[in-house]
Design a protein around this motif. Structure first.
Motif, short mmCIF file in Angstrom:
data_model
loop_
_atom_site.label_atom_id
_atom_site.label_comp_id
_atom_site.label_asym_id
_atom_site.label_seq_id
_atom_site.Cartn_x
_atom_site.Cartn_y
_atom_site.Cartn_z
N ALA A 141 -12.78 48.17 7.19
CA ALA A 141 -13.92 49.03 6.85
C ALA A 141 -13.65 50.45 7.34
N THR A 142 -13.98 51.40 6.51
CA THR A 142 -13.89 52.81 6.89
C THR A 142 -15.31 53.35 6.94
N LEU A 143 -15.68 53.90 8.08
CA LEU A 143 -17.02 54.45 8.26
C LEU A 143 -16.91 55.97 8.22
N GLN A 144 -17.82 56.60 7.49
CA GLN A 144 -17.80 58.05 7.36
C GLN A 144 -19.06 58.65 7.96
N GLN A 162 -21.43 56.83 4.88
CA GLN A 162 -20.87 55.84 3.96
C GLN A 162 -20.02 54.83 4.72
N ALA A 163 -19.95 53.64 4.16
CA ALA A 163 -19.04 52.61 4.66
C ALA A 163 -18.28 52.05 3.46
N THR A 164 -16.97 51.98 3.57
CA THR A 164 -16.13 51.47 2.49
C THR A 164 -15.27 50.34 3.04
N ILE A 165 -15.21 49.22 2.34
CA ILE A 165 -14.39 48.09 2.76
C ILE A 165 -13.26 47.94 1.74
N LYS A 166 -12.04 47.93 2.25
CA LYS A 166 -10.87 47.83 1.38
C LYS A 166 -9.78 47.06 2.12
N ALA A 167 -9.30 46.01 1.51
CA ALA A 167 -8.22 45.19 2.08
C ALA A 167 -8.56 44.68 3.48
#
Length: 101
Positions: free
Chosen positions: A19-22, A11-16
Motif C-alpha cells: 500500500a502507498t499512502l499519500q 489517497q491510498a493505493t494498493i499494488k502488488a
C-alpha cells in the motif's frame, strides 16, 4: 527520533501487495524539515483524526442530574413553564368546571 506533523490524508493505493499512502503537508508546517530528513528511512506511522474520538464503551461514572436526585416540589400556584405565580384557586366548583373543558 519522534516527530509529529499535521497532514491531510489524500489517497491510498494498493499494488502488488503493498500500500502507498499519500499525504499533503504544508512546507511551513511545524516539524516539516525534520520529517523530510526521514525520507527513505523506516519510520513508525501513527494516524489519528484531528479531533480524538470519545470511547463511549468505556465504563464511566456520570454525575447525576439535579432532577435525578429528588423531584422538585412546586406550589400549585406556580406555572411550571414560566415560573409565574398566580393566586391559588380555592373554589372547587370553579376548578372542576375549568378542568372539564
Amino acid at each position: 527520533m519522534r516527530q509529529e506533523i499535521k497532514a491531510s490524508f489524500k489517497q491510498a493505493t494498493i499494488k502488488a501487495g503493498t500500500a502507498t499512502l499519500q499525504f499533503e503537508v504544508l512546507p511551513s508546517a511545524e516539524g516539516f524539515t525534520e520529517v523530510m530528513k526521514m525520507t527513505g528511512g523506516v519510520v513508525m506511522l501513527t494516524v489519528e483524526t484531528e479531533q480524538q474520538e470519545l470511547d463511549f464503551d468505556a465504563e464511566y461514572e456520570a454525575e447525576p442530574l439535579p432532577l435525578d436526585e429528588e423531584p422538585i416540589e412546586r406550589p400549585a400556584n406556580v406555572d411550571a413553564e414560566t415560573g409565574e405565580i398566580y393566586e391559588p384557586i380555592e373554589d372547587e366548583a370553579y376548578m372542576l368546571a375549568e378542568g372539564s373543558n
